[in-house]
Design a protein around this motif. Sequence first.
Motif, PDB file in Angstrom:
ATOM      1  N   SER A   3     -19.117 -20.515 -21.678  1.00 37.19           N
ATOM      2  CA  SER A   3     -20.498 -20.847 -21.272  1.00 37.19           C
ATOM      3  C   SER A   3     -20.671 -20.644 -19.774  1.00 37.19           C
ATOM      4  O   SER A   3     -21.733 -20.214 -19.324  1.00 37.19           O
ATOM      5  CB  SER A   3     -20.881 -22.283 -21.634  1.00 37.19           C
ATOM      6  OG  SER A   3     -19.886 -22.934 -22.313  1.00 37.19           O
ATOM      7  N   ARG A   4     -19.625 -20.940 -19.012  1.00 39.65           N
ATOM      8  CA  ARG A   4     -19.697 -20.709 -17.567  1.00 39.65           C
ATOM      9  C   ARG A   4     -19.830 -19.212 -17.254  1.00 39.65           C
ATOM     10  O   ARG A   4     -20.662 -18.809 -16.431  1.00 39.65           O
ATOM     11  CB  ARG A   4     -18.423 -21.261 -16.923  1.00 39.65           C
ATOM     12  CG  ARG A   4     -18.287 -20.979 -15.451  1.00 39.65           C
ATOM     13  CD  ARG A   4     -16.926 -21.474 -14.987  1.00 39.65           C
ATOM     14  NE  ARG A   4     -16.641 -21.108 -13.609  1.00 39.65           N
ATOM     15  CZ  ARG A   4     -15.431 -21.240 -13.058  1.00 39.65           C
ATOM     16  NH1 ARG A   4     -14.424 -21.716 -13.756  1.00 39.65           N
ATOM     17  NH2 ARG A   4     -15.237 -20.887 -11.809  1.00 39.65           N
ATOM     18  N   ILE A   5     -19.040 -18.389 -17.944  1.00 37.76           N
ATOM     19  CA  ILE A   5     -19.082 -16.936 -17.721  1.00 37.76           C
ATOM     20  C   ILE A   5     -20.450 -16.389 -18.128  1.00 37.76           C
ATOM     21  O   ILE A   5     -21.085 -15.638 -17.393  1.00 37.76           O
ATOM     22  CB  ILE A   5     -17.960 -16.234 -18.520  1.00 37.76           C
ATOM     23  CG1 ILE A   5     -16.574 -16.724 -18.077  1.00 37.76           C
ATOM     24  CG2 ILE A   5     -18.061 -14.718 -18.384  1.00 37.76           C
ATOM     25  CD1 ILE A   5     -15.446 -16.381 -19.040  1.00 37.76           C
ATOM     26  N   HIS A   6     -20.910 -16.828 -19.301  1.00 37.09           N
ATOM     27  CA  HIS A   6     -22.205 -16.362 -19.796  1.00 37.09           C
ATOM     28  C   HIS A   6     -23.334 -16.834 -18.878  1.00 37.09           C
ATOM     29  O   HIS A   6     -24.266 -16.081 -18.576  1.00 37.09           O
ATOM     30  CB  HIS A   6     -22.414 -16.862 -21.234  1.00 37.09           C
ATOM     31  CG  HIS A   6     -23.664 -16.337 -21.851  1.00 37.09           C
ATOM     32  ND1 HIS A   6     -24.712 -17.153 -22.205  1.00 37.09           N
ATOM     33  CD2 HIS A   6     -24.044 -15.082 -22.150  1.00 37.09           C
ATOM     34  CE1 HIS A   6     -25.683 -16.409 -22.704  1.00 37.09           C
ATOM     35  NE2 HIS A   6     -25.308 -15.148 -22.686  1.00 37.09           N
ATOM     36  N   GLY A   7     -23.200 -18.073 -18.392  1.00 36.49           N
ATOM     37  CA  GLY A   7     -24.200 -18.601 -17.466  1.00 36.49           C
ATOM     38  C   GLY A   7     -24.273 -17.786 -16.189  1.00 36.49           C
ATOM     39  O   GLY A   7     -25.360 -17.525 -15.661  1.00 36.49           O
ATOM     40  N   ARG A   8     -23.144 -17.375 -15.716  1.00 36.02           N
ATOM     41  CA  ARG A   8     -23.086 -16.579 -14.481  1.00 36.02           C
ATOM     42  C   ARG A   8     -23.753 -15.208 -14.690  1.00 36.02           C
ATOM     43  O   ARG A   8     -24.497 -14.731 -13.828  1.00 36.02           O
ATOM     44  CB  ARG A   8     -21.618 -16.409 -14.060  1.00 36.02           C
ATOM     45  CG  ARG A   8     -21.421 -15.917 -12.660  1.00 36.02           C
ATOM     46  CD  ARG A   8     -21.906 -16.922 -11.617  1.00 36.02           C
ATOM     47  NE  ARG A   8     -21.932 -16.290 -10.300  1.00 36.02           N
ATOM     48  CZ  ARG A   8     -22.992 -16.275  -9.487  1.00 36.02           C
ATOM     49  NH1 ARG A   8     -24.104 -16.890  -9.827  1.00 36.02           N
ATOM     50  NH2 ARG A   8     -22.939 -15.668  -8.320  1.00 36.02           N
ATOM     51  N   LEU A   9     -23.484 -14.597 -15.844  1.00 30.64           N
ATOM     52  CA  LEU A   9     -24.112 -13.305 -16.154  1.00 30.64           C
ATOM     53  C   LEU A   9     -25.635 -13.462 -16.185  1.00 30.64           C
ATOM     54  O   LEU A   9     -26.370 -12.621 -15.662  1.00 30.64           O
ATOM     55  CB  LEU A   9     -23.624 -12.784 -17.514  1.00 30.64           C
ATOM     56  CG  LEU A   9     -22.185 -12.274 -17.577  1.00 30.64           C
ATOM     57  CD1 LEU A   9     -21.723 -12.151 -19.028  1.00 30.64           C
ATOM     58  CD2 LEU A   9     -22.049 -10.928 -16.875  1.00 30.64           C
ATOM     59  N   THR A  10     -26.088 -14.545 -16.799  1.00 29.99           N
ATOM     60  CA  THR A  10     -27.528 -14.805 -16.905  1.00 29.99           C
ATOM     61  C   THR A  10     -28.126 -15.026 -15.516  1.00 29.99           C
ATOM     62  O   THR A  10     -29.170 -14.446 -15.183  1.00 29.99           O
ATOM     63  CB  THR A  10     -27.777 -16.052 -17.790  1.00 29.99           C
ATOM     64  OG1 THR A  10     -27.054 -15.874 -19.015  1.00 29.99           O
ATOM     65  CG2 THR A  10     -29.236 -16.248 -18.099  1.00 29.99           C
ATOM     66  N   GLU A  11     -27.457 -15.860 -14.711  1.00 26.27           N
ATOM     67  CA  GLU A  11     -27.921 -16.131 -13.345  1.00 26.27           C
ATOM     68  C   GLU A  11     -28.095 -14.853 -12.533  1.00 26.27           C
ATOM     69  O   GLU A  11     -29.030 -14.703 -11.758  1.00 26.27           O
ATOM     70  CB  GLU A  11     -26.855 -16.958 -12.609  1.00 26.27           C
ATOM     71  CG  GLU A  11     -27.135 -18.426 -12.482  1.00 26.27           C
ATOM     72  CD  GLU A  11     -25.892 -19.157 -11.973  1.00 26.27           C
ATOM     73  OE1 GLU A  11     -25.677 -20.273 -12.441  1.00 26.27           O
ATOM     74  OE2 GLU A  11     -25.136 -18.596 -11.148  1.00 26.27           O
ATOM     75  N   LEU A  12     -27.135 -13.954 -12.722  1.00 29.46           N
ATOM     76  CA  LEU A  12     -27.143 -12.708 -11.948  1.00 29.46           C
ATOM     77  C   LEU A  12     -28.043 -11.651 -12.584  1.00 29.46           C
ATOM     78  O   LEU A  12     -28.223 -10.568 -12.030  1.00 29.46           O
ATOM     79  CB  LEU A  12     -25.712 -12.163 -11.819  1.00 29.46           C
ATOM     80  CG  LEU A  12     -24.747 -13.018 -10.979  1.00 29.46           C
ATOM     81  CD1 LEU A  12     -23.301 -12.631 -11.249  1.00 29.46           C
ATOM     82  CD2 LEU A  12     -25.067 -12.871  -9.486  1.00 29.46           C
ATOM     83  N   GLY A  13     -28.579 -11.949 -13.764  1.00 29.24           N
ATOM     84  CA  GLY A  13     -29.462 -11.003 -14.449  1.00 29.24           C
ATOM     85  C   GLY A  13     -28.738  -9.760 -14.924  1.00 29.24           C
ATOM     86  O   GLY A  13     -29.287  -8.659 -14.911  1.00 29.24           O
TER      87      GLY A  13
END
Length: 209
Positions: A36-46
């Motif tokens: 979830s942290r990795i996926h969250g980071r991808l989302t944050e960075l677009g």
Amino acid sequence: MILESFPVGLLQCNCTLLGDEQTHEAIVIDPGEEVSRIHGRLTELGLKLKQILITHAHIDHIGGALRLKQLTGAPIFLNENDLPLLKMMEEQASWVGVDTPETAPPDSSLTDGATVGLEHYPAQVLYTPGHTQGSVCLHFVPLKLLIAGDTLFAGSIGRTDLPGGDFRKILTSIHTKLLELPEETIVIPGHGENTTIGREKERNPFLQG
Ligand SMILES: [Zn+2]
């Protein structure tokens, strides 16, 4: 370019996220845990995830791969010689004392010499058996960057006492594939601090003589 490397999970495997700000595409290498942290980071960075690349099938490197694939649709890449290890996930989980993650066969193999990664940030696959039978390193040639998995560490090399490990093979892999790279090549190992090829050539106690 976005390049982030951060330790995940109980065994603190270095997970690496590489993104292209122009195309908004990314790859993730070794999402062992904390999906979830990795996926969250991808989302944050677009960023849209294009590939999930796995250096070898140890649980701390591959444990979160399927979940990340389910969240993003990105295909999983793993060298085929590590398929026996992938099938031992329950046993691997018991070594570490964690729950068995759900896994699935990879979508594609990482074969020696193949090019993977992003259009602007391609990586060459270096087949480096020894830590496991299917271990690979990823050489981002234009970036002078090597993602080494558990083959080479700062001041050490990968253990070879687990199933599929072979001490002679890991030394041969390192000497013939890794120490031949430009000395200034930055190495992000599977665990611990970054190093360079030149520094390991000069100081790594396993690689002298
Ligand atoms: Zn390993």
